[in-house]
Scaffold this motif. Sequence first.
Motif, PDB file in Angstrom:
ATOM      1  N   TYR A  12     -60.589 -28.745  26.727  1.00 29.48           N
ATOM      2  CA  TYR A  12     -60.296 -29.554  25.536  1.00 29.48           C
ATOM      3  C   TYR A  12     -60.799 -30.979  25.709  1.00 29.48           C
ATOM      4  CZ  TYR A  12     -57.413 -25.595  24.209  1.00 29.48           C
ATOM      5  OH  TYR A  12     -56.977 -24.340  23.873  1.00 29.48           O
ATOM      6  N   ASP A  13     -60.776 -31.495  26.940  1.00 30.54           N
ATOM      7  CA  ASP A  13     -61.325 -32.825  27.199  1.00 30.54           C
ATOM      8  C   ASP A  13     -62.841 -32.826  27.032  1.00 30.54           C
ATOM      9  OD1 ASP A  13     -58.761 -33.691  27.834  1.00 30.54           O
ATOM     10  OD2 ASP A  13     -59.011 -33.187  29.958  1.00 30.54           O
ATOM     11  N   ARG A  14     -63.463 -31.717  27.362  1.00 31.45           N
ATOM     12  CA  ARG A  14     -64.916 -31.592  27.265  1.00 31.45           C
ATOM     13  C   ARG A  14     -65.381 -31.187  25.871  1.00 31.45           C
ATOM     14  NH1 ARG A  14     -66.381 -28.163  32.793  1.00 31.45           N
ATOM     15  NH2 ARG A  14     -66.140 -29.903  34.268  1.00 31.45           N
ATOM     16  N   HIS A  15     -64.457 -30.745  25.024  1.00 32.95           N
ATOM     17  CA  HIS A  15     -64.782 -30.251  23.681  1.00 32.95           C
ATOM     18  C   HIS A  15     -65.777 -29.089  23.762  1.00 32.95           C
ATOM     19  CE1 HIS A  15     -62.728 -33.884  22.648  1.00 32.95           C
ATOM     20  NE2 HIS A  15     -63.744 -34.677  22.881  1.00 32.95           N
ATOM     21  N   THR A  16     -65.491 -28.152  24.647  1.00 36.70           N
ATOM     22  CA  THR A  16     -66.392 -27.012  24.821  1.00 36.70           C
ATOM     23  C   THR A  16     -66.328 -26.073  23.620  1.00 36.70           C
ATOM     24  OG1 THR A  16     -64.703 -25.665  25.915  1.00 36.70           O
ATOM     25  CG2 THR A  16     -66.047 -27.095  27.326  1.00 36.70           C
ATOM     26  N   TYR A  17     -67.270 -25.167  23.568  1.00 37.00           N
ATOM     27  CA  TYR A  17     -67.298 -24.142  22.527  1.00 37.00           C
ATOM     28  C   TYR A  17     -65.988 -23.377  22.506  1.00 37.00           C
ATOM     29  CZ  TYR A  17     -68.634 -19.791  20.175  1.00 37.00           C
ATOM     30  OH  TYR A  17     -68.676 -18.701  19.337  1.00 37.00           O
ATOM     31  N   GLU A  18     -65.479 -23.022  23.700  1.00 39.55           N
ATOM     32  CA  GLU A  18     -64.254 -22.232  23.757  1.00 39.55           C
ATOM     33  C   GLU A  18     -63.057 -23.010  23.215  1.00 39.55           C
ATOM     34  OE1 GLU A  18     -67.304 -20.996  26.446  1.00 39.55           O
ATOM     35  OE2 GLU A  18     -66.084 -22.804  26.669  1.00 39.55           O
ATOM     36  N   ALA A  19     -62.947 -24.299  23.550  1.00 43.27           N
ATOM     37  CA  ALA A  19     -61.809 -25.102  23.086  1.00 43.27           C
ATOM     38  C   ALA A  19     -61.842 -25.276  21.574  1.00 43.27           C
ATOM     39  CB  ALA A  19     -61.814 -26.467  23.777  1.00 43.27           C
ATOM     40  N   ARG A  20     -63.026 -25.492  21.019  1.00 42.66           N
ATOM     41  CA  ARG A  20     -63.145 -25.689  19.569  1.00 42.66           C
ATOM     42  C   ARG A  20     -63.034 -24.380  18.798  1.00 42.66           C
ATOM     43  NH1 ARG A  20     -68.538 -28.244  18.509  1.00 42.66           N
ATOM     44  NH2 ARG A  20     -69.125 -27.797  20.666  1.00 42.66           N
ATOM     45  N   SER A  21     -63.170 -23.267  19.521  1.00 42.02           N
ATOM     46  CA  SER A  21     -63.094 -21.957  18.880  1.00 42.02           C
ATOM     47  C   SER A  21     -61.810 -21.228  19.268  1.00 42.02           C
ATOM     48  CB  SER A  21     -64.309 -21.103  19.277  1.00 42.02           C
ATOM     49  OG  SER A  21     -65.513 -21.739  18.943  1.00 42.02           O
ATOM     50  N   SER A  22     -60.779 -21.981  19.621  1.00 38.26           N
ATOM     51  CA  SER A  22     -59.537 -21.379  20.079  1.00 38.26           C
ATOM     52  C   SER A  22     -58.401 -21.626  19.093  1.00 38.26           C
ATOM     53  CB  SER A  22     -59.144 -21.967  21.440  1.00 38.26           C
ATOM     54  OG  SER A  22     -57.869 -21.486  21.841  1.00 38.26           O
ATOM     55  N   PRO A  23     -57.546 -20.631  18.863  1.00 44.61           N
ATOM     56  CA  PRO A  23     -56.342 -20.845  18.064  1.00 44.61           C
ATOM     57  C   PRO A  23     -55.183 -21.387  18.892  1.00 44.61           C
ATOM     58  CG  PRO A  23     -56.519 -18.540  18.611  1.00 44.61           C
ATOM     59  CD  PRO A  23     -57.736 -19.205  19.201  1.00 44.61           C
TER      60      PRO A  23
END
Length: 429
Positions: free
Chosen positions: A393-404
């Motif tokens: 979430y700190d990195r704003h990765t694809y996974e964090a932005r695509s997570s519920p």
Amino acid sequence: MPSRRDFMATIAPGALVALGAGPVRAATTGKPAFRAGSGRADIVFPSGRFPIDGFTGQHDPLAVRIVLLDDGTTRLAIVVVDLTSISGELITAIRTIVTDVAGIAAPDIIVSASHTFSAPHIFAAGQAPPGTDMKANAAAWQAVIQAARLATTRALASLQPARLGAGQGTSRVSVNRDVRTPYGWWLGADDAGDTDPTVSVLRIDRLDGRLVTADLAGAAMRHVEARYGPDATALFMVGAAGDQAPYLQASRPVVNADGRAARIDIHEAGFAIVDLLGARLGAQIVDVAERIRAVDTPTLDIRRESIQVASQAFSPRTDRATGPVTTFSYDAGPPVALPVVLVRIGDLALVGVQPELVAGLGARIRAHSPFAHTMVATMVDGGAKYMPDARSYDRHTYEARSSPFARGAGEAACARIVALLKQALPAAR
């Protein structure tokens, strides 16, 4: 040949199941004999129904694979379907078939996708996006249903006394896919990033010395089946691979000089990569399986639990991660229920969840589990996008932005799952 649009985009080694053979003796403990059976059936799409979801043909067969386990008290089934994902409606339909054919109650049936991205999406009624060829979709749905019934019938017919054992190995066929670019974190290949090369193997021996096996997607499954002969059945369960990608990729993401995300695709030439990685992973599975010593009377237990985790605003219909960014706003949501299935198979614990955990979270569960062997499987009984670690979430990765799920939900889920392993399942003897 099929479209290669997302060819090998998300395959990674994680939780694998492999069943093998060898000379064994019958149990003498007086306990009801442990029994196992397996079945495999190809998913046969009618030739006249192509194209299906953009695919114009078939390179090699997709299949439904099933393992039945019975310790005299508990009977359970593990089903793996060669699809990208499986809707709740299709899971229900498959469970109904297994219940009808094998007499196993729905809560004791686990259904998972092998998560190949080189297979069509199959939609339930009312869920297909605009433009979907509904006749082709219906034919594909029916093909899966027919394969599930045939595989279950074969598994039930093969149910017989067996022995079981577990082991682990290492196969470095995956790499962390989160990379830092001048425009933020995006998808790629980071040799220095977190990865988990662990290959977990469950081996089941039939008492007559003939063989049943189970393992990875596509090429690795074929490698193991070829090693053990025509009676072998192989299945693959996706591990904690939410931030992983194949070490070599036929369709790889890149970031252009202007910061826009794109892909470089070598199309059908990528089948050589499939064969290479499949042989490497399959060879490791065979190596581990050969070193496992099976036991006569493993105990089975299956528990379904629900834990509360923090959520964030997210809609799967809206793509919120289309390229790298340096800032992003996460909107907190209410606590949500996370289904967890815990299965004891002898001295192995299988942890099944719907979201795709990142590799570090899966490794954390295994490290703190009280069991001698712990297998973490994702996309079990449906999918729920990604569950990243807090750093994502700190990195704003694809996974964090695509997570519920909100920041910290992954760590909280791991802690609760470990506590459940210690409390909900009987301790391994």
